[in-house]
Design an enzyme around this catalytic site. Structure first.
Site, PDB file in Angstrom:
ATOM      1  N   LYS A 130      55.637  24.944  76.628  1.00 39.21           N
ATOM      2  CA  LYS A 130      54.465  24.432  75.914  1.00 39.21           C
ATOM      3  C   LYS A 130      54.941  23.307  75.002  1.00 39.21           C
ATOM      4  CE  LYS A 130      50.441  25.813  73.173  1.00 39.21           C
ATOM      5  NZ  LYS A 130      50.376  24.595  72.392  1.00 39.21           N
ATOM      6  N   LYS A 135      48.835  31.388  76.224  1.00 39.14           N
ATOM      7  CA  LYS A 135      49.825  30.611  75.465  1.00 39.14           C
ATOM      8  C   LYS A 135      50.510  31.538  74.464  1.00 39.14           C
ATOM      9  CE  LYS A 135      46.217  28.952  72.355  1.00 39.14           C
ATOM     10  NZ  LYS A 135      45.592  27.885  71.617  1.00 39.14           N
TER      11      LYS A 135
HETATM   12  P1  AMP Z   1      46.589  24.751  71.317  1.00 39.82           P
HETATM   13  O1  AMP Z   1      46.380  23.292  71.037  1.00 39.82           O
HETATM   14  O2  AMP Z   1      47.475  25.424  70.326  1.00 39.82           O
HETATM   15  O3  AMP Z   1      45.274  25.453  71.551  1.00 39.82           O
HETATM   16  O4  AMP Z   1      47.396  24.882  72.713  1.00 39.82           O
HETATM   17  C1  AMP Z   1      46.930  24.375  73.921  1.00 39.82           C
HETATM   18  C2  AMP Z   1      47.484  22.972  74.113  1.00 39.82           C
HETATM   19  O5  AMP Z   1      48.862  22.997  74.462  1.00 39.82           O
HETATM   20  C3  AMP Z   1      46.865  22.221  75.274  1.00 39.82           C
HETATM   21  O6  AMP Z   1      45.609  21.688  74.929  1.00 39.82           O
HETATM   22  C4  AMP Z   1      47.890  21.144  75.543  1.00 39.82           C
HETATM   23  O7  AMP Z   1      47.621  20.016  74.718  1.00 39.82           O
HETATM   24  C5  AMP Z   1      49.201  21.752  75.054  1.00 39.82           C
HETATM   25  N1  AMP Z   1      50.212  21.983  76.113  1.00 39.82           N
HETATM   26  C6  AMP Z   1      51.535  21.750  75.965  1.00 39.82           C
HETATM   27  N2  AMP Z   1      52.213  22.067  77.059  1.00 39.82           N
HETATM   28  C7  AMP Z   1      51.301  22.513  77.970  1.00 39.82           C
HETATM   29  C8  AMP Z   1      51.398  23.008  79.314  1.00 39.82           C
HETATM   30  N3  AMP Z   1      52.567  23.127  79.937  1.00 39.82           N
HETATM   31  N4  AMP Z   1      50.239  23.397  79.909  1.00 39.82           N
HETATM   32  C9  AMP Z   1      49.043  23.304  79.281  1.00 39.82           C
HETATM   33  N5  AMP Z   1      48.900  22.850  78.016  1.00 39.82           N
HETATM   34  C10 AMP Z   1      50.013  22.458  77.357  1.00 39.82           C
END
Ligand code: AMP
Length: 584
Positions: free
Chosen positions: A257, A421
């Protein structure tokens, strides 16, 4: 001659909606109205839907009306005869320019005017938005006055709120889409939702509905390169074992991530465009990304853009220092980590399983060192596999891992169970960090005198479109950040917390702040508390020992953690406690 729908007809419906908080009732009022419009004046349906959403254009066009608070005050002043000073004083009490204008308008002006149609209002509001440049303030104000002078008192109230781009009646996008569905006697609103998610433009949606009917909508509402789709979202997990249990029955992937900015890269007719998580056009911010693709085939790639230097991932904060426009010299280099593809060579890939989409991505694109790389991800079969991946991700400056079912389709805008996540610092505390909206502040004492010393944060209730306080926070701030936030937040102080839901027992800050800033916050746990209203007016969820982590400049208040999400997190933590008790 068709019976034109009047602006007054729309305002009467909006007024009915403002009198209830029950979602089903709102849907019933709105769908009945849409049904009438469909029969009587179908050509104005699209304008009506836009106005119900308090907008004139699709979000992705980034076109705003350009009406600031100052012009609204001026227009009301000229339309009512009240001085701007009096209007400001009245605003402190009522917090609503719409009501001030309605209560003080000069009635006789209205007497001789012909009734406004919805189209009159919509088209004139568009004219207002076209006025830009040097003398635009005056011309905007004059057009606003012309409209106001043709309005009855009730119309004035909603006209002014439309100028403010907010109706303040608890009408969420989701409810509007459901109501369109119901107007077509369709209680399953998946068709409308999916069509809108692929092509988020009411004008197009309504035109397709009117011409082809709901049955054929999926044929005509297709993904179009150049028009951003709403990205797929993930559910947070706080525990590797539990997360594994949700995925183990499926083949799944654990992917790094990355901590940067989501970028949706569209390439078509030799042009590349980049859109943000919120469908904003970021093409000018990323000239390095747009110059990278020479493919003749069209595509849409979902990826994370990350600040990158000397072959290493840099902190997210560095990327946020890049200018949004006129990036002449690139000071912060970006590497794109591609993780999905939803459109390739004129074909939509949403319904394909992730395993196949990945294959298309990897076999048709080549990595360019430090510029374009594939997100690191492996198929996992055990908790140990996830643990190893998690450790590698942390060592590689990533914020955690994503878990993705390899059989899952791509579901735009959906926070799906097929994507999970897990962030680095989850494991000792509340599962996910939360992205909360600053809605109040407390003046600092002692060392913090002269700045704010604490803040009131809230979740977003996407059903009522209001903000629900969930904690007071004073930890995690440096002296510099406190100074910065004092400067940032002071202009947003308001005496009218109408967008904030609280009750008599609720905590009251020294000053209310207009919802604008989103902060990422971590907490030790969640609990129920009568002084907060997140998720429930009587007893909401609150954060214990909240700690400030970051500003989320990429999120708007409406993208913050929702009240439903915080309930879900709370319930999961309660479940976990009872699991632990059973275990012991
Ligand atoms: P959050 O912003 O904390 O809700 O986490 C989700 C976000 O992580 C997504 O909207 C992406 O911008 C980011 N992200 C980073 N790496 C990845 C990945 N491998 N797959 C999907 N999202 C990712």
């Amino acid at each position: 001659m068709v019976d034109k729908i009047l602006f007054l007809d729309l305002c009467k419906e909006l007024e009915k909606i403002s009198k209830t908080t029950k979602r089903l009732e709102i849907q019933s009022i709105l769908s009945q109205f849409f049904k009438i419009v469909k029969i009587k004046d179908p050509n104005s349906l699209s304008s009506i839907v836009f106005l119900c959403n308090a907008s004139l254009y699709p979000e992705y066009l980034n076109t705003e009306m350009g009406i600031g608070e100052h012009i609204i005050q001026q227009a009301i002043s000229e339309g009512t005869g009240l001085s701007v000073k009096t209007i400001k004083q009245k605003f402190v009490k009522s917090g609503d320019y719409g009501v001030i204008a309605m209560d003080n308008r000069v009635n006789q002006l209205f007497a001789s005017k012909k009734l406004l149609t919805v189209e009159d209002v919509f088209n004139n509001m568009k004219r207002i938005s076209f006025e830009t440049g040097k003398n635009s303030t005056n011309s905007k104000k004059n057009l606003m006055l012309q409209l106001m002078n043709a309005c009855s008192p009730l119309e004035t109230k909603y006209l002014i709120r439309l100028f403010e781009s907010q109706l303040k009646i608890g009408l969420a996008l989701q409810t509007i889409l459901i109501s369109i569905s119901l107007a077509y006697d369709e209680s399953n609103f998946t068709i409308i939702k999916s069509a809108y998610n692929k092509h988020p433009d009411f004008n197009y949606l309504i035109e397709m509905l009117l011409v082809h009917g709901i049955e054929k909508l999926n044929i005509f509402c297709k993904i179009t390169p150049g028009i951003p789709i709403k990205p797929m979202l993930a559910h947070p997990h706080k525990n590797l074992t539990k997360a594994f249990s949700k995925f183990e029955n499926n083949k799944f992937l654990s992917e790094f991530k990355y901590d940067g900015e989501r970028v949706q890269i569209h390439h078509f007719n030799g042009v590349t465009k980049v859109f943000s998580r919120n469908s904003e056009d970021m093409t000018e911010k990323f000239p390095d990304i747009t110059s990278m693709f020479l493919s003749e085939k069209s595509f849409i790639i979902d990826a994370e853009g990350v600040a990158f230097s000397d072959g290493k991932i840099m902190p997210f904060q560095l990327l946020s220092t890049r200018k949004r426009k006129n990036v002449e010299k690139i000071e912060v280099a970006v590497c794109v980590f591609a993780f999905d593809i939803v459109f390739f060579d004129s074909k939509e890939l949403l319904d394909m399983p992730l395993s196949e989409r990945r294959e298309i991505l990897r076999s048709n694109f080549s990595e360019i060192e430090s510029k374009f790389q594939f997100a690191i991800g492996y198929e996992c079969n055990s908790v140990e596999d996830i643990e190893t991946q998690f450790k590698n991700a942390s060592e590689g400056n990533c914020e955690g891992v994503m878990l993705k079912s390899l059989t899952s389709t791509y579901q735009p805008s959906h926070r799906s169970n097929s994507w999970g996540k897990i962030k680095k610092d989850y494991l000792d505390a509340v599962g996910d960090s939360l992205d909360l909206v600053v809605v109040g502040a407390f003046y600092g004492k002692g060392k913090r005198t002269g700045n704010f010393g604490g803040f009131l944060l809230a979740t977003y209730n996407d059903e009522t479109t209001r903000f629900e306080p969930c904690c007071k926070i004073g930890t995690g701030f440096s002296d510099e950040s406190l100074k910065l936030f004092y400067d940032q937040l002071s202009p947003k102080i308001t005496s009218n917390p109408s967008q904030i839901d609280f009750n008599d027992k609720s905590i009251h800050p020294d000053v209310w702040i207009l919802p604008h800033y989103v902060w990422e916050v971590k907490a030790a746990s969640l609990s129920l508390s009568p002084i907060y209203s997140a998720g429930s007016r009587e007893k909401g969820i609150s954060l214990r020992f909240p700690r400030f982590l970051n500003e989320r400049t990429d999120k708007k208040p409406e993208d913050a953690t929702t009240s439903n999400q915080i309930w879900r997190m709370y319930n999961e933590s309660v479940d976990e406690k009872s699991d632990d008790a059973e275990f012991n």
